[in-house]
Design an enzyme around this catalytic site. Sequence first.
Site, PDB file in Angstrom:
ATOM      1  N   ASP A   5      -4.844   0.230  34.803  1.00  0.00           N
ATOM      2  CA  ASP A   5      -6.302   0.332  34.694  1.00  0.00           C
ATOM      3  C   ASP A   5      -6.710   1.805  34.565  1.00  0.00           C
ATOM      4  OD1 ASP A   5      -9.051  -0.110  34.912  1.00  0.00           O
ATOM      5  OD2 ASP A   5      -8.995  -0.213  37.100  1.00  0.00           O
ATOM      6  N   LEU A   6      -6.520   2.356  33.357  1.00  0.00           N
ATOM      7  CA  LEU A   6      -6.838   3.770  33.129  1.00  0.00           C
ATOM      8  C   LEU A   6      -8.082   3.970  32.265  1.00  0.00           C
ATOM      9  CD1 LEU A   6      -3.261   5.273  32.647  1.00  0.00           C
ATOM     10  CD2 LEU A   6      -4.594   4.976  34.738  1.00  0.00           C
ATOM     11  N   LYS A   7      -8.627   2.898  31.727  1.00  0.00           N
ATOM     12  CA  LYS A   7      -9.914   2.942  31.020  1.00  0.00           C
ATOM     13  C   LYS A   7      -9.963   4.063  29.984  1.00  0.00           C
ATOM     14  CE  LYS A   7     -12.467   1.147  35.044  1.00  0.00           C
ATOM     15  NZ  LYS A   7     -11.408   1.282  36.082  1.00  0.00           N
TER      16      LYS A   7
ATOM     17  N   ILE B  88     -11.175  10.149  21.487  1.00  0.00           N
ATOM     18  CA  ILE B  88     -11.183   9.951  20.040  1.00  0.00           C
ATOM     19  C   ILE B  88     -10.112   8.916  19.668  1.00  0.00           C
ATOM     20  CG2 ILE B  88     -12.059  12.278  19.631  1.00  0.00           C
ATOM     21  CD1 ILE B  88      -9.261  13.101  18.775  1.00  0.00           C
TER      22      ILE B  88
ATOM     23  N   ASN C 233      -7.501   8.536  17.644  1.00  0.00           N
ATOM     24  CA  ASN C 233      -6.070   8.853  17.595  1.00  0.00           C
ATOM     25  C   ASN C 233      -5.489   9.063  18.984  1.00  0.00           C
ATOM     26  OD1 ASN C 233      -5.942   8.684  14.822  1.00  0.00           O
ATOM     27  ND2 ASN C 233      -6.112  10.876  14.459  1.00  0.00           N
TER      28      ASN C 233
END
Length: 233
Positions: free
Chosen positions: A60-62, A66, A68
Amino acid sequence: MSDPRIIVALDFPDPAQALALAARLDSRLCRVKVGKELFTLAGPQLIEKLMALGFQVFLDLKYHDIPNTVAAACRAASGLGVWMINVHALGGRKMMLAARQALDGRATKLVAVTLLTSLRHNDLDEIGIHEAPEVVVRRLAALAQQCGLDGVVCSALEAAQLRALLGSGFLLVTPGIRTAADSLDDQARVATPSAAIANGVDYLVIGRPITQSPDPLNALERLSHEVACVSER
């Protein structure tokens, strides 16, 4: 393999505590979630140790950056062997499409965060979003589905509408799950496990009711039974 619907949130400031708690659980009854604090402290090694204990991991790093950068991060996370990862739907169509394409052919599930469950209407006003939270959630969830994501993270209070709008194949993952006896702490849009399942939620992220219990396995077993009973109705 069974599909446990409970995801235990290992929100600990110490990796040793997280592993000790996981060792007291049953991987047949739950998956586990590792968030920003714990992953920053322990890194991929913790993920490996949890998987060695038999757990599937929701990382769970959300991700929100951008396109890429997010695509590269999703590809790296999938390489760890995690079950599920997430991005912020507010990153927009291009970002979510890049994340989806980065995971093509991989087993890792990709879901989008709509709005954090700590946000209320006045919080949205302050950042220039002058709509009710449920309206914003519906729009972001529909966009995530259009981008080919597997589902969204949402409040259980919005789940019934999202299920009707997006159909049965789109995953709904719900944090902010509390039993009737629990305090709300820093969550605003919460629900009990029974209410969440009745509203159409697929997976419940549960932390304190299990992790702060004197007997975490017993708490997990009771909640698993409750979920199973509601699911069978």
